[in-house]
Design a protein around this motif. Structure first.
Motif, PDB file in Angstrom:
ATOM      1  N   GLY A  62       0.832  -1.211   0.000  1.00 23.56           N
ATOM      2  CA  GLY A  62       0.000   0.000   0.000  1.00 23.56           C
ATOM      3  C   GLY A  62       0.862   1.254   0.000  1.00 23.56           C
ATOM      4  O   GLY A  62       2.062   1.214  -0.211  1.00 23.56           O
ATOM      5  N   GLY A  63       0.225   2.390   0.180  1.00 22.26           N
ATOM      6  CA  GLY A  63       0.956   3.640   0.298  1.00 22.26           C
ATOM      7  C   GLY A  63       1.251   4.337  -1.016  1.00 22.26           C
ATOM      8  O   GLY A  63       1.848   5.411  -1.022  1.00 22.26           O
ATOM      9  N   ARG A  64       0.844   3.741  -2.137  1.00 24.40           N
ATOM     10  CA  ARG A  64       1.096   4.364  -3.430  1.00 24.40           C
ATOM     11  C   ARG A  64       0.118   3.782  -4.452  1.00 24.40           C
ATOM     12  O   ARG A  64      -0.226   2.607  -4.392  1.00 24.40           O
ATOM     13  N   ASP A  65      -0.290   4.596  -5.399  1.00 29.48           N
ATOM     14  CA  ASP A  65      -1.184   4.137  -6.451  1.00 29.48           C
ATOM     15  C   ASP A  65      -0.403   3.233  -7.406  1.00 29.48           C
ATOM     16  O   ASP A  65       0.546   3.672  -8.050  1.00 29.48           O
ATOM     17  N   LEU A  66      -0.803   1.987  -7.460  1.00 27.86           N
ATOM     18  CA  LEU A  66      -0.142   1.015  -8.327  1.00 27.86           C
ATOM     19  C   LEU A  66      -1.146   0.383  -9.288  1.00 27.86           C
ATOM     20  O   LEU A  66      -1.099  -0.814  -9.564  1.00 27.86           O
ATOM     21  N   ALA A  67      -2.075   1.194  -9.773  1.00 25.63           N
ATOM     22  CA  ALA A  67      -3.141   0.684 -10.645  1.00 25.63           C
ATOM     23  C   ALA A  67      -2.573   0.011 -11.890  1.00 25.63           C
ATOM     24  O   ALA A  67      -3.069  -1.038 -12.319  1.00 25.63           O
ATOM     25  N   GLU A  68      -1.532   0.596 -12.488  1.00 27.04           N
ATOM     26  CA  GLU A  68      -0.931   0.004 -13.687  1.00 27.04           C
ATOM     27  C   GLU A  68      -0.355  -1.374 -13.364  1.00 27.04           C
ATOM     28  O   GLU A  68      -0.554  -2.336 -14.094  1.00 27.04           O
ATOM     29  N   LEU A  69       0.337  -1.471 -12.248  1.00 23.39           N
ATOM     30  CA  LEU A  69       0.909  -2.748 -11.830  1.00 23.39           C
ATOM     31  C   LEU A  69      -0.208  -3.756 -11.551  1.00 23.39           C
ATOM     32  O   LEU A  69      -0.117  -4.908 -11.944  1.00 23.39           O
ATOM     33  N   GLU A  70      -1.269  -3.311 -10.918  1.00 19.17           N
ATOM     34  CA  GLU A  70      -2.378  -4.209 -10.598  1.00 19.17           C
ATOM     35  C   GLU A  70      -3.031  -4.752 -11.869  1.00 19.17           C
ATOM     36  O   GLU A  70      -3.341  -5.944 -11.953  1.00 19.17           O
ATOM     37  N   ARG A  71      -3.230  -3.903 -12.877  1.00 19.31           N
ATOM     38  CA  ARG A  71      -3.805  -4.346 -14.155  1.00 19.31           C
ATOM     39  C   ARG A  71      -2.893  -5.379 -14.820  1.00 19.31           C
ATOM     40  O   ARG A  71      -3.351  -6.432 -15.271  1.00 19.31           O
ATOM     41  N   GLU A  72      -1.611  -5.063 -14.879  1.00 23.63           N
ATOM     42  CA  GLU A  72      -0.653  -5.985 -15.493  1.00 23.63           C
ATOM     43  C   GLU A  72      -0.584  -7.306 -14.732  1.00 23.63           C
ATOM     44  O   GLU A  72      -0.494  -8.369 -15.335  1.00 23.63           O
ATOM     45  N   LEU A  73      -0.621  -7.229 -13.424  1.00 25.94           N
ATOM     46  CA  LEU A  73      -0.568  -8.425 -12.592  1.00 25.94           C
ATOM     47  C   LEU A  73      -1.768  -9.323 -12.866  1.00 25.94           C
ATOM     48  O   LEU A  73      -1.624 -10.532 -13.014  1.00 25.94           O
ATOM     49  N   THR A  74      -2.946  -8.739 -12.955  1.00 31.30           N
ATOM     50  CA  THR A  74      -4.165  -9.520 -13.208  1.00 31.30           C
ATOM     51  C   THR A  74      -4.065 -10.249 -14.543  1.00 31.30           C
ATOM     52  O   THR A  74      -4.354 -11.447 -14.630  1.00 31.30           O
ATOM     53  N   LEU A  75      -3.641  -9.544 -15.572  1.00 26.05           N
ATOM     54  CA  LEU A  75      -3.510 -10.152 -16.898  1.00 26.05           C
ATOM     55  C   LEU A  75      -2.422 -11.225 -16.917  1.00 26.05           C
ATOM     56  O   LEU A  75      -2.621 -12.328 -17.428  1.00 26.05           O
ATOM     57  N   PHE A  76      -1.275 -10.893 -16.353  1.00 17.59           N
ATOM     58  CA  PHE A  76      -0.148 -11.812 -16.383  1.00 17.59           C
ATOM     59  C   PHE A  76      -0.404 -13.046 -15.531  1.00 17.59           C
ATOM     60  O   PHE A  76      -0.014 -14.159 -15.902  1.00 17.59           O
ATOM     61  N   ARG A  77      -1.069 -12.876 -14.390  1.00 16.35           N
ATOM     62  CA  ARG A  77      -1.375 -14.011 -13.509  1.00 16.35           C
ATOM     63  C   ARG A  77      -2.258 -15.018 -14.240  1.00 16.35           C
ATOM     64  O   ARG A  77      -2.037 -16.228 -14.170  1.00 16.35           O
ATOM     65  N   SER A  78      -3.240 -14.522 -14.952  1.00 12.64           N
ATOM     66  CA  SER A  78      -4.129 -15.398 -15.706  1.00 12.64           C
ATOM     67  C   SER A  78      -3.352 -16.184 -16.755  1.00 12.64           C
ATOM     68  O   SER A  78      -3.510 -17.401 -16.890  1.00 12.64           O
ATOM     69  N   GLN A  79      -2.503 -15.502 -17.501  1.00 12.82           N
ATOM     70  CA  GLN A  79      -1.684 -16.163 -18.518  1.00 12.82           C
ATOM     71  C   GLN A  79      -0.696 -17.130 -17.882  1.00 12.82           C
ATOM     72  O   GLN A  79      -0.506 -18.244 -18.367  1.00 12.82           O
ATOM     73  N   ALA A  80      -0.065 -16.723 -16.798  1.00 11.96           N
ATOM     74  CA  ALA A  80       0.917 -17.581 -16.125  1.00 11.96           C
ATOM     75  C   ALA A  80       0.263 -18.863 -15.613  1.00 11.96           C
ATOM     76  O   ALA A  80       0.878 -19.932 -15.655  1.00 11.96           O
ATOM     77  N   ARG A  81      -0.974 -18.781 -15.174  1.00 13.52           N
ATOM     78  CA  ARG A  81      -1.669 -19.986 -14.698  1.00 13.52           C
ATOM     79  C   ARG A  81      -1.979 -20.931 -15.852  1.00 13.52           C
ATOM     80  O   ARG A  81      -1.904 -22.151 -15.699  1.00 13.52           O
ATOM     81  N   ARG A  82      -2.333 -20.372 -17.008  1.00 11.18           N
ATOM     82  CA  ARG A  82      -2.574 -21.235 -18.179  1.00 11.18           C
ATOM     83  C   ARG A  82      -1.270 -21.914 -18.605  1.00 11.18           C
ATOM     84  O   ARG A  82      -1.243 -23.122 -18.851  1.00 11.18           O
ATOM     85  N   TRP A  83      -0.182 -21.133 -18.698  1.00 15.25           N
ATOM     86  CA  TRP A  83       1.114 -21.719 -19.045  1.00 15.25           C
ATOM     87  C   TRP A  83       1.531 -22.743 -17.996  1.00 15.25           C
ATOM     88  O   TRP A  83       2.020 -23.815 -18.326  1.00 15.25           O
ATOM     89  N   GLY A  84       1.361 -22.376 -16.738  1.00 14.47           N
ATOM     90  CA  GLY A  84       1.764 -23.264 -15.646  1.00 14.47           C
ATOM     91  C   GLY A  84       1.019 -24.577 -15.668  1.00 14.47           C
ATOM     92  O   GLY A  84       1.606 -25.638 -15.455  1.00 14.47           O
ATOM     93  N   ALA A  85      -0.286 -24.520 -15.923  1.00 16.50           N
ATOM     94  CA  ALA A  85      -1.084 -25.751 -15.980  1.00 16.50           C
ATOM     95  C   ALA A  85      -0.612 -26.634 -17.129  1.00 16.50           C
ATOM     96  O   ALA A  85      -0.480 -27.851 -16.978  1.00 16.50           O
TER      97      ALA A  85
END
Length: 168
Positions: A62-85
């Motif tokens: 917390g303590g800082r606006d990280l909206a860009e990081l949060e958006r990228e994380l959501t997209l990348f996490r989804s892709q990483a789970r597909r690759w990981g599976a």
């Protein structure tokens, strides 16, 4: 982009450390978060494939606006789970076949390790399968994998006279 020993790198080092070290370094991490260039931090996390693992810890500070990081994380996490599976299933098939053929093998990195360590197959993104076999079984392991439909690629970088320790 090459980052030297800047605040982005130090923050990532702390976020990758043990839970005890992270707790002890909470003040330093909070200060570093205010100092980092978020774009550079995001680029470094992607390049080192640590976005999924570290991203959640970073957002929790917390303590800082990280909206860009949060958006990228959501997209990348989804892709990483597909690759990981996908790599997890391939790893299990490979390990099963090698075992059936009498070749002892251990998985390295990838989805299997991510699931065991973090409970999330996508926590450490990987798009390949790494398996360790004894040097004397390497040729047989290649033969078995070719039988599963994998294609062996000769390593043109190999220097004559050196033992073969890696196959692709």
């Amino acid at each position: 982009m090459r980052l030297r020993n800047g605040p982005e790198r130090r923050l990532i080092e702390l976020l990758c450390s043990t839970a005890d070290t992270r707790r002890a370094g909470l003040g330093e991490m909070s200060a570093l978060l205010l100092e980092v260039d978020v774009g550079r931090l995001l680029a470094l996390l992607k390049r080192t494939r640590l976005l999924v693992l570290v991203g959640g810890r970073l957002l929790a500070l917390g303590g800082r606006d990280l909206a860009e990081l949060e958006r990228e994380l959501t997209l990348f996490r989804s892709q990483a789970r597909r690759w990981g599976a996908a790599t997890e299933l391939a790893s299990l098939e490979i390990l099963d076949r090698l075992t059936t053929e009498g070749i002892r093998a251990l998985p390295l990195k990838g989805g299997l390790l991510a699931r065991e360590l973090y409970g999330d197959v996508g926590a450490r993104s990987s798009i390949d399968v790494d398996v360790l076999v004894a040097p004397e079984h390497l040729r047989d392991a290649v033969r078995v994998l070719c039988g599963l439909g994998w294609r062996w690629e000769a390593d043109a970088r190999r220097v004559d006279g050196l033992p073969t320790l890696h196959e692709t």
